[in-house]
Design a protein around this motif. Structure first.
Motif, PDB file in Angstrom:
ATOM      1  N   CYS A  72       1.151  -1.060   0.262  1.00  0.00           N
ATOM      2  CA  CYS A  72       0.024   0.019  -0.153  1.00  0.00           C
ATOM      3  C   CYS A  72       0.853   1.137   0.163  1.00  0.00           C
ATOM      4  O   CYS A  72       1.924   0.852   0.717  1.00  0.00           O
ATOM      5  CB  CYS A  72      -0.850   0.125   1.013  1.00  0.00           C
ATOM      6  N   ALA A  73       0.520   2.476  -0.824  1.00  0.00           N
ATOM      7  CA  ALA A  73       1.108   3.621  -0.642  1.00  0.00           C
ATOM      8  C   ALA A  73       1.592   4.243   0.352  1.00  0.00           C
ATOM      9  O   ALA A  73       2.870   5.033   0.386  1.00  0.00           O
ATOM     10  CB  ALA A  73       0.933   4.660  -1.461  1.00  0.00           C
ATOM     11  N   GLN A  74       1.053   4.161   1.362  1.00  0.00           N
ATOM     12  CA  GLN A  74       1.186   4.742   2.508  1.00  0.00           C
ATOM     13  C   GLN A  74       2.656   4.191   3.506  1.00  0.00           C
ATOM     14  O   GLN A  74       3.245   4.777   4.109  1.00  0.00           O
ATOM     15  CB  GLN A  74      -0.194   4.810   3.807  1.00  0.00           C
ATOM     16  N   GLY A  75       2.892   3.100   2.676  1.00  0.00           N
ATOM     17  CA  GLY A  75       3.955   3.075   3.676  1.00  0.00           C
ATOM     18  C   GLY A  75       5.052   2.178   2.632  1.00  0.00           C
ATOM     19  O   GLY A  75       6.410   1.828   3.083  1.00  0.00           O
ATOM     20  N   MET A  76       5.123   3.252   1.263  1.00  0.00           N
ATOM     21  CA  MET A  76       6.234   3.004   0.318  1.00  0.00           C
ATOM     22  C   MET A  76       7.003   3.363   0.313  1.00  0.00           C
ATOM     23  O   MET A  76       8.165   2.930   0.323  1.00  0.00           O
ATOM     24  CB  MET A  76       4.922   2.935  -0.599  1.00  0.00           C
ATOM     25  N   GLN A  77       7.364   5.048   1.273  1.00  0.00           N
ATOM     26  CA  GLN A  77       8.049   5.383   1.230  1.00  0.00           C
ATOM     27  C   GLN A  77       9.212   4.537   2.496  1.00  0.00           C
ATOM     28  O   GLN A  77      11.262   4.844   2.547  1.00  0.00           O
ATOM     29  CB  GLN A  77       8.069   7.033   1.967  1.00  0.00           C
ATOM     30  N   ASP A  78       8.604   4.195   3.686  1.00  0.00           N
ATOM     31  CA  ASP A  78       9.413   3.858   4.702  1.00  0.00           C
ATOM     32  C   ASP A  78      10.286   1.975   4.201  1.00  0.00           C
ATOM     33  O   ASP A  78      11.541   2.307   4.224  1.00  0.00           O
ATOM     34  CB  ASP A  78       8.556   3.313   5.776  1.00  0.00           C
ATOM     35  N   VAL A  79       9.547   1.328   2.942  1.00  0.00           N
ATOM     36  CA  VAL A  79       9.949   0.452   2.966  1.00  0.00           C
ATOM     37  C   VAL A  79      11.050   0.853   1.686  1.00  0.00           C
ATOM     38  O   VAL A  79      11.830   0.133   1.403  1.00  0.00           O
ATOM     39  CB  VAL A  79       9.115  -0.607   2.034  1.00  0.00           C
ATOM     40  N   LEU A  80      11.071   2.218   1.201  1.00  0.00           N
ATOM     41  CA  LEU A  80      12.089   2.627  -0.246  1.00  0.00           C
ATOM     42  C   LEU A  80      13.617   2.689   0.839  1.00  0.00           C
ATOM     43  O   LEU A  80      13.906   1.818   0.789  1.00  0.00           O
ATOM     44  CB  LEU A  80      11.316   3.142  -0.952  1.00  0.00           C
TER      45      LEU A  80
END
Length: 344
Positions: A72-80
């Protein structure tokens, strides 16, 4: 090949099943399903799939060839941010490109002095919904636009995607173009606004049936603004009419509403969201639409319908959607540099 799918939503689980059917070794990294799961599917294909968990993110990346992002996009920055330092030559696939995440990853890789191939898809290979614990697989798309970056050879990226999911990919020149080709956010915005009380009251309603003529007219008008922004970069992206024709082979060309009614009549059962926390709003607005509006403002391309619709939805829900996208400044600055290089 060894593939790690990041994201345990319906689409991520569908990818795991499709890849297993193709003979690949698959693991799932998901905070919802840390130990994997046994998942039942129906719809386009049916059956049970045992999907193993990948443990930690470091373990998920260490011994894999491909990282397929379906989070989900909300967690994308943290994963990247967590992925960039631990990548070492793997290929990262964005399914689908949202908020120009591939551009953000390329920037993070440069900071970390790490390397990875990057592939961007304009949309997902399959559509899927989860109801009563079962993942219902809808459409498996025939054509998907893709682009390659991160120093990866374009033809190598194309062959990789074909090896994973078959001959359905069409190579494009730029991940920025792919980011402007995602039609889901404006379609979802228009349909969500028109059916907001249904969503709020958790009613059962058919997604495509409710793309009525007035909703279709709004989708077409939003699309005109998106096409103008892409044109400012010199990009030729498909319009919403071609999107429907590509996604649903065999339907007759017409207005957006007419094509949506054909989709509904052919295969009813794709239901609209039943909660205001739907990804149609929480993902598509801050990560799909606000980057386009911000880019339009900085590049002199008016997007008044996008701005008005987002403002209206923000007032209804009492949310500042712009503040929810932490990648925004980085990707817009990178895209402004791209525009300057293209027009200099």
């Amino acid at each position: 090949m060894k593939i790690t799918v990041i994201g345990g939503g319906p689409v991520g689980l569908t990818y795991c099943a499709l890849l297993q059917q193709g003979g690949h070794s698959v693991r799932l990294w998901s905070q919802t399903h840390p130990d994997g799961l046994n998942q039942r599917f129906d719809g386009t294909f049916s059956g049970d799939h045992v999907i193993p968990g990948a443990g930690s993110l470091e373990d998920a990346v260490k011994d894999t060839d491909v990282v397929l992002l379906a989070r989900c996009a909300q967690g994308m920055q943290d994963v990247l941010d967590r992925l960039a330092p631990i990548l070492d030559g793997q290929t990262v696939i964005f399914s689908a490109e949202l908020s120009f995440g591939s551009i953000y990853l390329a920037h993070a890789l440069m900071r970390s002095q790490a390397r990875a191939g990057i592939v961007s898809w304009s949309t997902t290979v399959a559509t899927a919904q989860r109801r009563d614990g079962i993942v219902r697989v809808g459409t498996v798309r025939d054509v998907i636009d893709m682009a390659v970056s991160g120093g990866m050879d374009a033809e190598d990226g194309l062959r990789l995607c074909q090896a994973l999911f078959g001959d359905r990919f069409r190579l494009k020149t730029s991940p920025a173009l792919i980011g402007m080709s995602n039609l889901n956010p404006p379609i979802h915005l228009a349909n969500s606004l028109a059916n907001l009380t249904r969503i709020e009251r958790a009613e059962d309603w058919e997604n495509y049936q409710c793309i009525t003529p007035v909703v279709g007219r709004m989708i077409e008008a939003l699309d005109t603004e998106r096409l103008a922004l892409a044109g400012r970069f010199g990009f030729e992206v498909r319009d919403v009419f071609d999107h429907y024709m590509m996604t649903f082979p065999g339907i007759r060309r017409g207005s957006v509403s007419e094509m949506a009614q054909q989709v509904y009549e052919r295969a009813p059962g794709t239901m609209g969201p039943r909660s205001l926390e739907t990804r149609y709003i929480t993902e598509d607005v801050p990560f799909g639409l606000i980057p386009l509006c911000e880019l339009g403002r900085r590049c002199g391309v008016p997007m008044p319908l996008h701005e008005a619709a987002i403002g209206t939805l923000s007032t209804y829900l009492g949310r500042d959607f712009r503040a929810q996208n932490g990648m925004l400044e980085t990707v817009v600055a990178e895209l402004q540099g791209l525009l300057g290089a293209a027009t200099s």
